[in-house]
Design a protein around this motif. Sequence first.
Motif, PDB file in Angstrom:
ATOM      1  N   GLU A  44       0.882  -1.172   0.000  1.00 35.49           N
ATOM      2  CA  GLU A  44       0.000   0.000   0.000  1.00 35.49           C
ATOM      3  C   GLU A  44       0.915   1.216   0.000  1.00 35.49           C
ATOM      4  O   GLU A  44       1.671   1.421   0.949  1.00 35.49           O
ATOM      5  CB  GLU A  44      -0.909  -0.024   1.229  1.00 35.49           C
ATOM      6  CG  GLU A  44      -1.832  -1.245   1.232  1.00 35.49           C
ATOM      7  CD  GLU A  44      -2.811  -1.246   2.392  1.00 35.49           C
ATOM      8  OE1 GLU A  44      -3.549  -0.263   2.561  1.00 35.49           O
ATOM      9  OE2 GLU A  44      -2.816  -2.232   3.148  1.00 35.49           O
ATOM     10  N   VAL A  45       0.847   1.986  -1.056  1.00 32.70           N
ATOM     11  CA  VAL A  45       1.901   2.961  -1.337  1.00 32.70           C
ATOM     12  C   VAL A  45       1.371   4.356  -1.648  1.00 32.70           C
ATOM     13  O   VAL A  45       0.207   4.540  -2.007  1.00 32.70           O
ATOM     14  CB  VAL A  45       2.733   2.514  -2.566  1.00 32.70           C
ATOM     15  CG1 VAL A  45       3.411   1.177  -2.304  1.00 32.70           C
ATOM     16  CG2 VAL A  45       1.857   2.442  -3.812  1.00 32.70           C
ATOM     17  N   ALA A  46       2.267   5.338  -1.515  1.00 34.48           N
ATOM     18  CA  ALA A  46       2.078   6.661  -2.127  1.00 34.48           C
ATOM     19  C   ALA A  46       2.916   6.646  -3.389  1.00 34.48           C
ATOM     20  O   ALA A  46       4.152   6.593  -3.315  1.00 34.48           O
ATOM     21  CB  ALA A  46       2.535   7.755  -1.179  1.00 34.48           C
ATOM     22  N   ALA A  47       2.257   6.628  -4.545  1.00 38.96           N
ATOM     23  CA  ALA A  47       2.978   6.443  -5.816  1.00 38.96           C
ATOM     24  C   ALA A  47       2.594   7.537  -6.792  1.00 38.96           C
ATOM     25  O   ALA A  47       1.411   7.792  -7.015  1.00 38.96           O
ATOM     26  CB  ALA A  47       2.631   5.085  -6.414  1.00 38.96           C
ATOM     27  N   PRO A  48       3.602   8.204  -7.383  1.00 47.86           N
ATOM     28  CA  PRO A  48       3.273   9.239  -8.377  1.00 47.86           C
ATOM     29  C   PRO A  48       2.638   8.623  -9.621  1.00 47.86           C
ATOM     30  O   PRO A  48       2.796   7.426  -9.893  1.00 47.86           O
ATOM     31  CB  PRO A  48       4.640   9.853  -8.706  1.00 47.86           C
ATOM     32  CG  PRO A  48       5.647   8.833  -8.307  1.00 47.86           C
ATOM     33  CD  PRO A  48       5.049   8.040  -7.190  1.00 47.86           C
ATOM     34  N   ALA A  49       1.931   9.450 -10.386  1.00 51.47           N
ATOM     35  CA  ALA A  49       1.156   8.967 -11.532  1.00 51.47           C
ATOM     36  C   ALA A  49       2.009   8.169 -12.507  1.00 51.47           C
ATOM     37  O   ALA A  49       1.538   7.186 -13.092  1.00 51.47           O
ATOM     38  CB  ALA A  49       0.496  10.143 -12.242  1.00 51.47           C
ATOM     39  N   ASN A  50       3.283   8.558 -12.673  1.00 52.97           N
ATOM     40  CA  ASN A  50       4.095   7.859 -13.682  1.00 52.97           C
ATOM     41  C   ASN A  50       4.489   6.444 -13.244  1.00 52.97           C
ATOM     42  O   ASN A  50       5.060   5.693 -14.029  1.00 52.97           O
ATOM     43  CB  ASN A  50       5.314   8.698 -14.089  1.00 52.97           C
ATOM     44  CG  ASN A  50       6.263   8.937 -12.923  1.00 52.97           C
ATOM     45  OD1 ASN A  50       6.166   8.291 -11.880  1.00 52.97           O
ATOM     46  ND2 ASN A  50       7.187   9.869 -13.104  1.00 52.97           N
ATOM     47  N   SER A  51       4.156   6.065 -12.001  1.00 47.01           N
ATOM     48  CA  SER A  51       4.388   4.669 -11.579  1.00 47.01           C
ATOM     49  C   SER A  51       3.620   3.701 -12.452  1.00 47.01           C
ATOM     50  O   SER A  51       3.971   2.520 -12.544  1.00 47.01           O
ATOM     51  CB  SER A  51       3.924   4.451 -10.134  1.00 47.01           C
ATOM     52  OG  SER A  51       4.345   5.472  -9.296  1.00 47.01           O
ATOM     53  N   LEU A  52       2.540   4.172 -13.065  1.00 52.84           N
ATOM     54  CA  LEU A  52       1.696   3.265 -13.833  1.00 52.84           C
ATOM     55  C   LEU A  52       2.279   2.950 -15.210  1.00 52.84           C
ATOM     56  O   LEU A  52       1.799   2.044 -15.893  1.00 52.84           O
ATOM     57  CB  LEU A  52       0.285   3.849 -13.980  1.00 52.84           C
ATOM     58  CG  LEU A  52      -0.498   3.950 -12.673  1.00 52.84           C
ATOM     59  CD1 LEU A  52      -1.867   4.562 -12.920  1.00 52.84           C
ATOM     60  CD2 LEU A  52      -0.650   2.580 -12.015  1.00 52.84           C
ATOM     61  N   SER A  53       3.338   3.680 -15.618  1.00 61.69           N
ATOM     62  CA  SER A  53       3.850   3.438 -16.969  1.00 61.69           C
ATOM     63  C   SER A  53       4.485   2.047 -17.093  1.00 61.69           C
ATOM     64  O   SER A  53       4.493   1.465 -18.171  1.00 61.69           O
ATOM     65  CB  SER A  53       4.824   4.544 -17.382  1.00 61.69           C
ATOM     66  OG  SER A  53       5.790   4.723 -16.379  1.00 61.69           O
ATOM     67  N   ASP A  54       5.003   1.520 -15.986  1.00 62.41           N
ATOM     68  CA  ASP A  54       5.598   0.172 -16.031  1.00 62.41           C
ATOM     69  C   ASP A  54       4.685  -0.887 -15.421  1.00 62.41           C
ATOM     70  O   ASP A  54       5.081  -2.048 -15.287  1.00 62.41           O
ATOM     71  CB  ASP A  54       6.924   0.154 -15.252  1.00 62.41           C
ATOM     72  CG  ASP A  54       7.980   1.000 -15.928  1.00 62.41           C
ATOM     73  OD1 ASP A  54       7.928   1.097 -17.169  1.00 62.41           O
ATOM     74  OD2 ASP A  54       8.828   1.562 -15.223  1.00 62.41           O
ATOM     75  N   ALA A  55       3.476  -0.487 -15.054  1.00 60.65           N
ATOM     76  CA  ALA A  55       2.591  -1.423 -14.348  1.00 60.65           C
ATOM     77  C   ALA A  55       1.926  -2.377 -15.331  1.00 60.65           C
ATOM     78  O   ALA A  55       1.712  -2.054 -16.490  1.00 60.65           O
ATOM     79  CB  ALA A  55       1.526  -0.633 -13.593  1.00 60.65           C
ATOM     80  N   THR A  56       1.590  -3.543 -14.836  1.00 60.62           N
ATOM     81  CA  THR A  56       0.758  -4.479 -15.600  1.00 60.62           C
ATOM     82  C   THR A  56      -0.438  -4.836 -14.732  1.00 60.62           C
ATOM     83  O   THR A  56      -0.444  -4.594 -13.517  1.00 60.62           O
ATOM     84  CB  THR A  56       1.531  -5.753 -15.966  1.00 60.62           C
ATOM     85  OG1 THR A  56       1.941  -6.388 -14.753  1.00 60.62           O
ATOM     86  CG2 THR A  56       2.741  -5.450 -16.820  1.00 60.62           C
ATOM     87  N   GLY A  57      -1.447  -5.385 -15.367  1.00 59.05           N
ATOM     88  CA  GLY A  57      -2.577  -5.913 -14.605  1.00 59.05           C
ATOM     89  C   GLY A  57      -3.318  -4.879 -13.796  1.00 59.05           C
ATOM     90  O   GLY A  57      -3.721  -5.149 -12.658  1.00 59.05           O
ATOM     91  N   LEU A  58      -3.502  -3.684 -14.344  1.00 61.65           N
ATOM     92  CA  LEU A  58      -4.337  -2.695 -13.645  1.00 61.65           C
ATOM     93  C   LEU A  58      -5.746  -3.242 -13.496  1.00 61.65           C
ATOM     94  O   LEU A  58      -6.305  -3.814 -14.435  1.00 61.65           O
ATOM     95  CB  LEU A  58      -4.434  -1.412 -14.479  1.00 61.65           C
ATOM     96  CG  LEU A  58      -3.530  -0.246 -14.107  1.00 61.65           C
ATOM     97  CD1 LEU A  58      -2.112  -0.558 -14.503  1.00 61.65           C
ATOM     98  CD2 LEU A  58      -4.026   1.038 -14.760  1.00 61.65           C
ATOM     99  N   PHE A  59      -6.338  -3.035 -12.330  1.00 62.09           N
ATOM    100  CA  PHE A  59      -7.759  -3.349 -12.200  1.00 62.09           C
ATOM    101  C   PHE A  59      -8.430  -2.465 -11.162  1.00 62.09           C
ATOM    102  O   PHE A  59      -7.774  -1.921 -10.272  1.00 62.09           O
ATOM    103  CB  PHE A  59      -7.983  -4.844 -11.913  1.00 62.09           C
ATOM    104  CG  PHE A  59      -7.441  -5.363 -10.610  1.00 62.09           C
ATOM    105  CD1 PHE A  59      -8.234  -5.430  -9.472  1.00 62.09           C
ATOM    106  CD2 PHE A  59      -6.129  -5.833 -10.538  1.00 62.09           C
ATOM    107  CE1 PHE A  59      -7.739  -5.947  -8.281  1.00 62.09           C
ATOM    108  CE2 PHE A  59      -5.616  -6.350  -9.338  1.00 62.09           C
ATOM    109  CZ  PHE A  59      -6.429  -6.410  -8.208  1.00 62.09           C
ATOM    110  N   LEU A  60      -9.737  -2.331 -11.323  1.00 61.75           N
ATOM    111  CA  LEU A  60     -10.580  -1.558 -10.424  1.00 61.75           C
ATOM    112  C   LEU A  60     -11.366  -2.519  -9.535  1.00 61.75           C
ATOM    113  O   LEU A  60     -11.670  -3.644  -9.952  1.00 61.75           O
ATOM    114  CB  LEU A  60     -11.576  -0.708 -11.218  1.00 61.75           C
ATOM    115  CG  LEU A  60     -10.986   0.334 -12.159  1.00 61.75           C
ATOM    116  CD1 LEU A  60     -12.059   0.860 -13.120  1.00 61.75           C
ATOM    117  CD2 LEU A  60     -10.384   1.491 -11.358  1.00 61.75           C
TER     118      LEU A  60
END
Lengths: 260, 260
Positions: free
Chosen positions: A208-224
């Motif tokens: 559970e993190v504080a992550a800047p928006a650009n953290s998502l550029s290397d992310a996989t498996g995004l889900f809501l």
Amino acid sequence: MTIAGDDRGLLLGDGLFETLLWSRGALVAARAHFNRLGLGCCELGLPTPDPDRFVGEAVDAVARAGLRETRAAVRITWTAGSGGRGLDRPSDPLPRMLASAAPAPPPVGPARLATASVRRNEGSPASRLKTLAYLDNVLARREARLAGADEALMLNNRGDIAGGAAANLFWFEGQTLVTPALECGVLAGITRAAVIENAHRLGLVVWEVAAPANSLSDATGLFLTNSLIGVRPVDRLDGHPAPDHPLVSALARALEPSRG
Amino acid sequence: MTIAGDDRGLLLGDGLFETLLWSRGALVAARAHFNRLGLGCCELGLPTPDPDRFVGEAVDAVARAGLRETRAAVRITWTAGSGGRGLDRPSDPLPRMLASAAPAPPPVGPARLATASVRRNEGSPASRLKTLAYLDNVLARREARLAGADEALMLNNRGDIAGGAAANLFWFEGQTLVTPALECGVLAGITRAAVIENAHRLGLVVWEVAAPANSLSDATGLFLTNSLIGVRPVDRLDGHPAPDHPLVSALARALEPSRG
């Protein structure tokens, strides 16, 4: 169903709500929803509702809407009740409960996300609660729709990722499951908590993190996640493809038994 | 007076309001209030009300409450109207207007301020509008009351001064009048604008600034403004005396002719 025109829920957003899934003839996680509403009342300084009434009104709303045999969304609204003029509550607030139900078919396919300019207010406890003051979320969703997406990606005022307008957000960094920490201005989602628990059961590490928006550029498996959609994969973020991750469907499956 | 239980103003804080002063048998600055509501509607993507209806409903509310001869507060509420389930507005929203009036005697004596922990959301356009999602302001005021004060001093998420929970804030640094800039998450107050204009007429320099909370330690002549209180001096901040400044009463007097 009407409500008094001097209700503080209407005039000031002074109150809370819960959205529950009705599935296979029963409320899902009613106790968890009731407990969260109670914690919210403590935070806002409001009296808590009676648990039997909470469940009773939810079930009645489903029956009234003729949705007993249908997958439905039940909304329980708990307002601060009538008050005088201005911000100050009466010394002895008398909250009102409203319940309504509507069909809630499961979402069709993965979601497209678009980053909204409206920020979540990490500096207010309301950002971690389902309050009647949900306008920022309405505005963020509106931006996302205008951008051709299904849901907003909301950042907070520090520029860190908070989540969707009406959903929590998760992603994978390698084999680690990542989600914004509550102090980023994140709703303490009931499905969020269930996914974290299931991930631990599956032997995953969860950050559970504080992550800047650009953290998502290397992310996989995004889900809501939320109570109505369960786990919904994201396949596009700001128009770019969002790569899948094999563990997302495992997390979606792990959630199903708890959803009736 | 009641409102539909599925109104988005009630369920989501989706809407706006204006609070107008009724004084000496007339609405004060009705055109300015109407214009601000219209700008808010543009920002939120809502249809604007008819100006004649806006004034008509306000005057009717005063008459209905038997307050024609009294100093009164008139509240006009403009909701996004009924909507389906969830955050998305119907494609053609049909807003609702509600009007109410209550006696509004002038405030007695100077105000005591207490700094609240709840922050204003400078990252949302809603922080510059009078929206139905006013819960952060309710919570900030509640903190201030619990601390024995009359009004909250609200900071934003950067730690800069934003203002009161239901008022704008001004102070003096020497002979310069200072107030937080709108981009700090500040309501575009009608009395705030009038005070700035009057200050210019009096030959004063006015700074609209992003100022950290400790800027107030050297300030003199703190005062609050809104449509109901006009100019109200602050004599205590977090329990410490707040020194007066001779120009505060000049600014209060300059405002009076425009207040009926």
